[in-house]
Scaffold this motif. Structure first.
Motif: not given
Lengths: 294, 253
Positions: B39-42, B47-48, B84-85, B174-175
């Motif tokens: 969905a483009g979350k990561s 980007l942020i 995320q990882v 937090l990813d």
């Protein structure tokens, strides 16, 4: 025989200096420097050229280290933010450029003929005394370098470079710039390599571009891989193992007299290569590597 | 307003990974971003935090536009991310991981490391005390001297959170903190996040694990195919048919 052993010890000590520098760069920081010999060459030529003009060694030695640093700094500035495999290629290219400049700029380096008659260290002594004095000086250099490495490893700087080696992106995420640390490490390691080059030039007494081929770089890599990447003791032990293989294989001719002198040179490299393969298979963390760390 | 995301956009060729996403995270809020895989979350997170350069849009943190600021500058401004990882410093111990994260260390300058030993030592002592607090808070005491590479996935996430805390961040991103973490530790991690939030630290959390996140956040944003499709309280968002359709692939319809 004594003279032979001292000679080997001197060359080993020169290699240890370079291995300590590379261990700081790759072992601790993860910086893939394939251009070690370039800084070695800069150090050697600096002192050789200045000595020809009558500059005393206590000035040319520090200048050799300084000039190697002066080459490392801009190289780091332009290339250290590249991906690490790109830096490896850039550094290898740098060392070849240095060698080609030494080959072509005859007015400065006497080109392919090389620079002969570089004054010996402790030239007022002779024979074994002189050799031992040289060895003593190199041991002092190494002790100072090792003390500096230990200080670095135990400092917050050392902690940060190891963090960079483990995960550069995470370091950035914490607000710290890996590039600044890596440039400092490149420069500092190159100072040791430049110093090694100066010692080499004065010890051998003659330098020419063909002595500064990438093989030297990879010998130092072999040393730290066999000794244990990231371990200060590994740089020391690895350089000694390398020399045992390089010099020990000299005696292979005693048991294999049917091999020609020329072929023997290749066989000796083969022996070192085989040792490297066996090390990476059976002891990938190197001789001094920690069993417990993954 | 603590964090304002103003029309962030990123495309690879013709593929819009993040399209004109805009929302705000109020000071001290606990906000979640959910969405199906891809969905483009990561990417939004990158980007942020400046790890990727946006094609368009901007981010403002505490009223200051970040423009093209580097990841380092963004982190130093008080907004720190995890991954995320997990990206632990695998050869450093948990304690060393946290020590390394402390900002403004004199001993990280070579000159000082060599010649201002006293200053460095005093500062190390200060940092070590703060690290002990953080380790106790995160219940990491048992593994404090273990190389972080040998920890479980959940423990590594705690180490990353610990490092973020050591930077003094006022906003932590937090990813997927719950991905690959066992249920007991998820509960534990949620409690810690809530406690930190009560102390005033803002959180923006990407998560796949809906139940865990629902309980935690006050506001939820939903992304699908790079776009923000819904925002609101968890209850509102989950009742939204468009969200159910995107997230559950129509199965619940």
């Amino acid at each position: 025989m004594d003279a032979y052993l001292i000679a080997i010890a001197i060359i080993t000590a020169i290699y240890v200096l370079m291995a300590l520098g590379l261990n700081l760069q790759y072992g601790l920081t993860g910086l893939v420097n394939f251009g070690v010999v370039g800084f070695f060459c800069v150090g050697a030529y600096t002192t050789a050229i200045l000595s020809q003009k009558g500059v005393p060694q206590y000035i040319t030695f520090p200048l050799a280290a300084l000039l190697a640093m002066a080459f490392a700094w801009p190289l780091g500035l332009v290339s250290i933010r590249l991906r690490e495999d790109y830096f490896a290629i850039v550094s290898l290219g740098f060392s070849e450029v240095v060698r080609l400049v030494a080959t072509s700029e005859g007015w400065l380096t006497q080109g392919v003929q090389g620079i002969p008659g570089i004054p010996k260290m402790f030239g007022t002594f002779s024979g074994t005394t002189q050799a031992l004095a040289v060895l003593g000086l190199l041991v002092v250099f190494n002790l100072v370098a090792i003390a500096a490495m230990l200080r670095i490893v135990r400092s917050p700087f050392g902690r940060m470079i190891e963090a960079i080696r483990d995960n550069e992106e995470a370091v950035k995420a914490l607000g710290k710039d890996p590039a600044g640390f890596k440039i400092q490490v490149l420069v500092l390691g190159s100072a040791l390599t430049g110093l090694a080059g100066a010692a080499y030039a004065h010890y051998i007494g003659f330098i020419s571009p063909e002595q500064f081929i990438p093989l030297i770089t990879f010998q130092i890599w072999m040393a730290i891989i066999m000794g244990g990447v990231g371990r200060i003791s590994g740089a020391l032990v690895g350089a000694i193992i390398l020399m045992v293989f390089l010099e020990g294989s000299r005696f292979l001719r005693d048991v294999m007299p049917f091999i020609s002198e020329v072929a023997m040179a290749s066989v000796r490299l083969g022996v070192v290569g085989l040792a490297l393969v066996l090390f990476t298979m059976y002891r990938p963390q190197g001789l001094m590597g920690d069993f417990t760390r993954k | 307003m603590s964090l304002a995301i103003q029309g962030l956009t990123k495309a690879y060729g013709g593929l819009h990974v993040v399209s004109d996403v805009r929302f705000e995270v109020p000071k001290g809020a606990l906000v979640g971003v959910i969405g199906p895989n891809g969905a483009g979350k990561s990417t939004l997170f990158s980007l942020i935090t400046g790890f990727l350069a946006a094609d368009a849009g901007d981010v403002a943190f505490e009223g200051r536009s970040l423009g093209r600021a580097s990841p380092m500058e963004r982190a130093r401004s008080g907004m720190v991310r995890t991954f995320q990882v997990p990206r632990e410093f695998s050869h450093l111990t948990v304690r060393e991981n946290l020590m390394a994260a402390a900002p403004g260390q004199a001993g990280e300058r070579l000159i000082d490391a060599f010649f201002r030993f006293g200053t460095v030592k005093a500062q190390e002592k200060e940092i070590a005390a703060k690290v002990e607090e953080t380790i106790a808070f995160l219940r990491l005491a048992k593994v404090a001297d273990v190389p972080a590479g040998r920890l479980s996935g959940g423990q590594k996430k705690l180490v990353e959170l610990g490092r973020a805390l050591m930077t003094g961040a006022r906003m932590i991103l937090l990813d997927e903190p719950f991905a690959g973490v066992n249920p007991v530790l998820i509960e534990e991690l949620s409690v810690r996040i809530r406690e930190l939030n009560e102390r005033g630290i803002g959180f923006l959390i990407i998560e796949h694990d809906l139940p865990a996140l629902n309980k935690l956040v006050s506001t939820l944003h939903v992304m699908d195919r790079g776009e923000l499709i819904a925002s609101g309280t968890p209850a509102e968002v989950l009742a939204n048919p468009r969200v159910r359709d995107a997230y559950l692939g129509g199965a619940a319809a």
